[in-house]
Write a protein that holds these residues in place. Structure first.
Motif, short mmCIF file in Angstrom:
data_model
loop_
_atom_site.label_atom_id
_atom_site.label_comp_id
_atom_site.label_asym_id
_atom_site.label_seq_id
_atom_site.Cartn_x
_atom_site.Cartn_y
_atom_site.Cartn_z
N TYR A 1 -9.07 1.86 3.09
CA TYR A 1 -7.76 1.86 3.73
C TYR A 1 -7.77 2.66 5.04
O TYR A 1 -6.73 3.13 5.48
CB TYR A 1 -6.71 2.45 2.80
CG TYR A 1 -6.63 1.77 1.45
CD1 TYR A 1 -6.12 0.48 1.35
CD2 TYR A 1 -7.06 2.40 0.30
CE1 TYR A 1 -6.03 -0.16 0.12
CE2 TYR A 1 -6.97 1.78 -0.94
CZ TYR A 1 -6.46 0.50 -1.02
OH TYR A 1 -6.39 -0.13 -2.24
N THR B 1 1.53 5.65 9.56
CA THR B 1 0.46 6.62 9.24
C THR B 1 0.15 7.55 10.40
O THR B 1 -0.48 8.60 10.19
CB THR B 1 -0.80 5.87 8.82
OG1 THR B 1 -1.20 4.98 9.86
CG2 THR B 1 -0.55 5.08 7.54
N CYS C 1 2.34 2.60 5.35
CA CYS C 1 2.34 2.77 3.89
C CYS C 1 3.78 2.92 3.41
O CYS C 1 4.68 3.19 4.20
CB CYS C 1 1.48 3.96 3.47
SG CYS C 1 2.07 5.57 4.05
N ILE D 1 0.86 -1.18 0.00
CA ILE D 1 0.00 0.00 0.00
C ILE D 1 0.90 1.23 0.00
O ILE D 1 1.78 1.38 0.86
CB ILE D 1 -0.94 0.01 1.22
CG1 ILE D 1 -1.75 -1.28 1.29
CG2 ILE D 1 -1.85 1.22 1.17
CD1 ILE D 1 -2.63 -1.51 0.10
N TYR E 1 6.64 4.56 0.48
CA TYR E 1 6.92 5.68 -0.41
C TYR E 1 8.31 5.49 -0.99
O TYR E 1 9.16 4.81 -0.42
CB TYR E 1 6.79 7.03 0.32
CG TYR E 1 7.75 7.22 1.47
CD1 TYR E 1 8.93 7.95 1.34
CD2 TYR E 1 7.46 6.66 2.73
CE1 TYR E 1 9.79 8.12 2.41
CE2 TYR E 1 8.30 6.83 3.80
CZ TYR E 1 9.47 7.56 3.63
OH TYR E 1 10.33 7.71 4.68
N GLU F 1 -5.37 1.35 7.76
CA GLU F 1 -3.97 1.12 7.44
C GLU F 1 -3.07 1.84 8.43
O GLU F 1 -3.26 3.02 8.73
CB GLU F 1 -3.66 1.58 6.02
CG GLU F 1 -4.31 0.75 4.93
CD GLU F 1 -3.73 -0.66 4.87
OE1 GLU F 1 -2.55 -0.85 5.27
OE2 GLU F 1 -4.43 -1.58 4.40
N CYS G 1 1.64 5.43 0.06
CA CYS G 1 1.13 6.61 0.75
C CYS G 1 0.40 7.52 -0.24
O CYS G 1 0.72 7.55 -1.43
CB CYS G 1 2.27 7.38 1.40
SG CYS G 1 3.11 6.44 2.71
N PRO G 2 -0.56 8.32 0.23
CA PRO G 2 -1.30 9.24 -0.66
C PRO G 2 -0.36 10.22 -1.35
O PRO G 2 0.65 10.65 -0.79
CB PRO G 2 -2.27 9.96 0.29
CG PRO G 2 -2.42 9.04 1.45
CD PRO G 2 -1.09 8.36 1.61
N ASP H 1 -6.28 9.34 -1.56
CA ASP H 1 -6.40 8.10 -0.81
C ASP H 1 -5.13 7.28 -0.97
O ASP H 1 -4.29 7.56 -1.82
CB ASP H 1 -7.62 7.31 -1.32
CG ASP H 1 -8.07 6.24 -0.34
OD1 ASP H 1 -7.40 6.06 0.70
OD2 ASP H 1 -9.10 5.58 -0.62
N TYR H 2 -4.99 6.25 -0.18
CA TYR H 2 -3.93 5.28 -0.37
C TYR H 2 -4.17 4.55 -1.70
O TYR H 2 -5.28 4.51 -2.22
CB TYR H 2 -3.89 4.27 0.77
CG TYR H 2 -3.59 4.88 2.11
CD1 TYR H 2 -2.29 5.08 2.53
CD2 TYR H 2 -4.62 5.22 2.99
CE1 TYR H 2 -2.00 5.61 3.78
CE2 TYR H 2 -4.36 5.77 4.23
CZ TYR H 2 -3.04 5.96 4.63
OH TYR H 2 -2.78 6.51 5.85
N TRP H 3 -3.12 3.95 -2.22
CA TRP H 3 -3.27 3.24 -3.48
C TRP H 3 -2.30 2.06 -3.52
O TRP H 3 -1.31 2.03 -2.80
CB TRP H 3 -3.02 4.15 -4.68
CG TRP H 3 -1.71 4.90 -4.64
CD1 TRP H 3 -1.41 5.99 -3.88
CD2 TRP H 3 -0.52 4.59 -5.37
NE1 TRP H 3 -0.12 6.40 -4.09
CE2 TRP H 3 0.45 5.56 -5.02
CE3 TRP H 3 -0.20 3.62 -6.30
CZ2 TRP H 3 1.72 5.55 -5.54
CZ3 TRP H 3 1.07 3.61 -6.84
CH2 TRP H 3 2.03 4.58 -6.46
#
Length: 1038
Positions: free
Chosen positions: A912, A898, A918, A449, A920, A915, A451-452, A459-461
């Motif tokens: 999410y 997070t 995340c 997952i 990056y 979560e 980070c935005p 949103d998260y992706w």
């Protein structure tokens, strides 16, 4: 004399005649000696459209004439014929030998003039002088003359075969006077045009003085006043050409010199090796048609001097070619005064007269035969693979234009190998697509997952959403990227070095070896500028006196070319000019920064372009829209600054045309460099490099900086490059070709359909070469600047950024293949013939490309080091002992808790919400590390590796480029050897000629003593030896 034509025997209904037939018929009747007097009596009764036709026929010689010799203009069907006469296929180019027996006999100039005037409203050629074949009505394909003559000579029971012979047909007249004086012998070398309705006395007086001064220089003038635009035809006799060729140091071919055949034979044997002959036979399909463009015989050239007139081959067809004649006449026109008693640099030159509307324009004439041949074999898209007839282009347009096309053709040919190599690199990416560990891990991953990518609303992706983009990124970021960058750097230097070598041979062949801008005379605008300077008042003129029978007679002041000090006079204009250039560069940078802010402020475009969580939006839509906006801004700034740069350069003190062109070029290119490349440099070097991390993002105006995709920024750099490069080529094609074509088409339609009937009497009917060329667009002295700029900017695209898109050279190759033909079409169809100018190279553009090549080395090194995955992969494999890069993707992704978000995202109903971790793209410590989110040691190893790669890469490329420059001299050893041998032959030939002249002079003056003869001979030989030594490097062959 003309055969008598009985007009009453050709009496057929007016409804069957068009305007051209009626006028032609009336004029033929004037050729009869008995009809001449009646012409003056009936002139007032002719229609308004025929007043100008008969205006010049009043001087027609004759005795008495019959009444009723003129037929009135018909109506009804005549209107249809008149409209048809303006159709593209309605041409008059076929001689009527079958009606006239192949000869016209002796014709008086007055009768010729009458027919010329009568036929002008019947011209069916396009305003450009280039006919378009047609097939309608049986009148297309050049059958206009036949139709007129057949209808005029219809079978009549009362007309004998002898009486059916016309005095002269339009085609016969055109072959004699289409671009000649009325005597059919002297060629029209230059044309001045002015408004015949101009009643301003000052303008009339200036024209009178100016034309008188031209005649004093030896030029021959002839007026044409049959339409609203009056023309002055100019012809330069041989005496004028000889005088000014010596002043301008123009080189011309010599008669064969004893021993030159051996030099030519040996050099040709060396040049035409077995390999060259094999290549010539292998590529025979691209060779020129030798029947239309025969190969030139080599000749030795020497600067013209009337002292050596017997040595020159004055019968050679290229002794004074058209471009040389036009350049001499233009030189005279630029330096003639038009005000008596106030002769200064501020009131001389044709450009000043055109600027003040005294004349509407001045131009040279196209040659129909040569132009048609070039249009068919050169300016033709279907001939895209054929070589260019450079010798004929040089003869037609001059050396400066020919060098541009030679350079463009050479550049296009040099793109072939690097384009093929780029295609091979691209295919390598396709073949090894499935072997990329990064894209494979991204596509197979289901649990990572990310980070935005923006604050609050994003949103998260999932990482696997970038599967497709990561695969496309591998096409341009693979193991061949460094190899392609290395090949491109070597190719750029090889192209420049081989061009200098190739151009040296061309320049030598054209007789321009040794020509420099120091030979050029000052620009009239420069002399006018210094004449208005109060600081140079004591330097710019001098007064000469002559003594005649004891009386001192003062001559007019002579304008000098004083030395203009830099700091006191030149500095302020130059500083102002370049300061404004810097200001516009800042404006361009601000515009690019605004586009970057647009990219950061994604929320402003979400509602229009789609969901912020859509990968299509993130990877494709946003970069593409930003690229289109960037292209629009670039084009607008380019348009504004291009016009401003001309004004700024005019403000400077540029002495010669070469200095003016170089100053304009430097200012424009520096701005264009920033304007076109700044957004690409941002993506390559800045984007995603200083983002920060989720707990502490670096912001600009409150917006987070953009991030690169997990695969890197090369994909976006590729998209931006394609949009700007291809978009620029489309915009240039529209500006250069579509707009002139639409302007010409609109003008043709207005004539064809009579859209301006109220101004019918004021229209200009093209009926010969100078009236046809009048409707063409003017050819500016710096018209090649735009063409060079377009290609040099393209050269920057493919050298600076092509490693982000290996197919960029292929796009450039396809564009240039078409560009060569489109530029040729534009210059032959839409522009007036430019004045030929001498040049020995492409000027400052070569230096600009050399600088770009050096910048490209550093650019490629930095893009590979910081925008690709090469260095991180090498460091990872060496540090982790994983040469297969199985865990490399996880190695490049940092972990973030997070709970540590600086700005909490507004997730709402997101899946999410719960979560806690995340990922990056960064090299940072995880949150559980003693120093959370700090740089780990591996980051510094990677940074060291990147810097080391830049240093090593630059040194290797610089060494290879240096070796290549040393191995490829600017002038080949064979050519240098040939020049030395030609100089030796020329020196010995001149010495022998001088010796013969001294003996001839001694034979005519027997009182000369032997001592005096020997002294004179030695003095003359030493003087001539010094002159020839100065020109030792200036001889060439053609």
């Amino acid at each position: 004399m003309y055969s008598a034509v009985r007009t009453h025997d050709y009496d057929y209904p007016e409804s069957e005649m068009d305007e051209r037939e009626s006028l032609y018929f009336d004029t033929i009747s004037l050729a009869d000696s008995e009809a001449a007097a009646a012409a003056a009596a009936h002139r007032k009764s002719l229609s308004q459209s025929r007043n100008t036709i008969y205006h010049s026929a009043v001087d027609l010689a004759g005795d008495e004439g019959r009444s009723g010799s003129s037929l009135r203009l018909g109506s009804g069907a005549a209107a249809e014929h008149a409209a048809l006469a303006w159709q593209p296929g309605y041409r008059q180019s076929t001689a009527l030998e079958h009606l006239n027996g192949g000869g016209g006999g002796d014709h008086t100039d007055a009768a010729l003039t009458a027919q010329i005037l009568a036929l002008q409203n019947g011209r069916g050629h396009l305003p450009t002088g280039i006919g378009v074949s047609g097939s309608g009505g049986g009148l297309g394909g050049g059958g206009g003359d036949d139709e007129v003559s057949r209808r005029l000579l219809r079978n009549s029971s009362t007309v004998s075969n002898k009486d059916k012979k016309l005095p002269i047909t339009y085609s016969q007249w055109k072959s004699r006077t289409y671009r000649r004086f009325d005597d059919g012998k002297r060629s029209v070398d230059f044309v001045l045009a002015y408004n015949g309705e101009d009643q301003v006395e000052e303008h009339r007086r200036k024209r009178e003085i100016f034309e008188t001064n031209l005649q004093r220089e030896g030029l021959q003038l002839e007026h044409n006043k049959v339409q609203r635009v009056h023309f002055i035809k100019i012809h330069a006799p041989a005496e004028v050409l000889y005088r000014y060729a010596e002043i301008l140091k123009i080189k011309v071919p010599l008669k064969p010199i004893p021993g030159q055949e051996q030099v030519f034979a040996e050099s040709e044997h060396q040049f035409k090796s077995v390999v060259s002959r094999m290549c010539r036979s292998l590529f025979s399909s691209v060779q020129l048609n030798t029947a239309l463009f025969p190969e030139r015989e080599p000749r030795i050239h020497l600067e013209f001097s009337r002292n050596y007139l017997e040595l020159y081959d004055t019968e050679h067809p290229n002794f004074f070619d058209a471009s040389t004649r036009y350049s001499i006449i233009n030189f005279i026109l630029q330096r003639q005064h038009f005000v008596e008693g106030e002769e200064s640099a501020d009131n001389l030159g044709i450009e000043k007269l055109v600027q003040d509307s005294v004349y509407t324009c001045s131009y040279t004439l196209h040659d129909k035969d040569d132009r048609d041949r070039l249009l068919k074999e050169w300016a033709n898209i279907t001939k895209w693979k054929n070589l260019q007839p450079l010798d004929q282009i040089k003869d037609y347009f001059g050396a400066k234009v020919a060098l541009y096309f030679a350079w463009l053709g050479f550049y296009t040919q040099m793109l072939i190998p690097i384009s093929l190599f780029g295609v091979a690199c691209f295919l390598y990416g396709f073949i090894t697509w499935s072997s990329d560990p990064i894209s494979r891990d991204i596509c197979d991953d289901n649990g990572t997952i990310m980070c935005p990518q923006c604050d609050r609303s994003c949103d998260y992706w999932r990482l696997n959403e970038t599967c497709t983009s990561s695969k496309f990124n591998y096409l341009i970021d693979n193991n061949m990227t460094v190899v392609f960058a290395l090949a491109m750097a070597v190719w750029a230097v090889a192209y420049l070095e081989f061009w200098k070598r190739y151009s040296a041979g061309l320049v030598h062949r054209w007789g321009l070896t040794g020509f420099t801008h120091h030979v050029e005379h000052p620009r009239p605008q420069y002399l006018a500028k210094i004449s208005r300077s109060k600081r140079l008042a004591n330097r710019r003129t001098t007064t000469t006196t002559t003594t005649l029978q004891g009386n001192h007679e003062a001559k007019p002041k002579v304008t000098l070319d004083p030395d203009v000090p830099f700091w006191s006079i030149k500095f302020l204009p130059n500083f102002t000019s370049y300061s404004i250039m810097v200001l516009f560069i800042c404006i361009s940078v601000i515009a690019i920064a605004g586009i970057i802010i647009y990219r950061m402020a994604q929320r402003a475009s979400h509602s229009i372009l789609g969901s912020e969580n859509s990968m299509t939006f993130k990877v494709m839509i946003l970069p593409m829209t930003a690229g289109v906006i960037d292209l629009i801004v670039i084009s607008l700034l380019d348009l504004v600054y291009s016009n401003l740069a001309v004004r700024l350069t005019n403000y400077e003190y540029c002495r010669t045309q070469t200095e003016y062109d170089e100053s304009l070029t430097i200012k424009n290119y520096v701005f264009q460099f920033v304007n076109y490349y700044s957004s690409l440099f941002y993506i390559a070097f800045l984007k995603g490099k200083f983002v920060g991390y989720p707990a502490k993002y670096n912001r600009v105006l409150g917006f987070r900086q953009e991030e690169c995709n997990p695969g890197g920024c090369l994909m976006e750099l590729c998209m931006q490059l394609v949009i700007i490069m291809a978009g620029k080529q489309v915009v240039n094609a529209i500006v250069e070709m579509l707009i002139p074509y639409l302007m010409r088409t609109l003008k043709e339609l207005s004539y064809r359909h009579g859209w301006y009937k109220s101004h019918k009497d004021n229209r200009l009917v093209p009926y010969n070469q100078f009236t046809e060329d009048y409707n063409l667009l003017p050819a500016e002295s710096n018209s090649l600047y735009v063409e060079y700029l377009e290609m040099v900017v393209q050269f920057g695209f493919i050298t600076l950024f092509s490693l982000a898109f290996p197919l960029a050279p292929l796009l450039a190759l396809i564009n240039n293949v078409v560009e060569v033909r489109l530029d040729a079409i534009k210059m032959l169809r839409f522009l007036r013939r430019p004045v030929g100018m001498r040049a020995h190279d492409i000027g400052v553009w070569h230096n600009i490309m050399t600088v770009v090549t050096r910048i490209a080395v550093a650019s490629s090194a930095m893009i590979i080091a910081f925008s690709s995955n090469l260095i991180p992969k090498i460091v990872y494999a060496a540090s982790m002992g994983d040469p297969e890069l199985n865990n490399y993707l996880n190695f490049t992704l940092a972990v973030f808790n997070t709970k540590d978000f600086q700005v909490e995202p507004l997730l709402g109903g997101s899946q999410y919400v719960n979560e806690t971790v995340c990922r990056y793209t960064e090299f940072r410590n995880p949150p559980w590390h003693p120093q959370p989110y700090k740089r780990p040691m591996i980051y510094w190893k990677i940074l060291t590796g990147r810097l080391a790669f830049i240093v090593i890469y630059q040194n290797i490329i610089t060494m290879l480029q240096g070796i290549l420059r040393w191995a490829v001299p600017d002038v080949s050893g064979r050519l240098l050897k040939r020049i030395k041998r030609e100089n030796f032959l020329l020196r010995e030939h001149i010495i022998e000629y001088e010796r013969q002249q001294v003996h001839i002079q001694a034979a005519t003056t027997p009182t000369t003593t032997a001592t005096q003869l020997k002294s004179e001979e030695g003095s003359a030989l030493r003087q001539r030896q010094r002159e020839t030594d100065d020109n030792n490097t200036n001889t060439s062959y053609v």
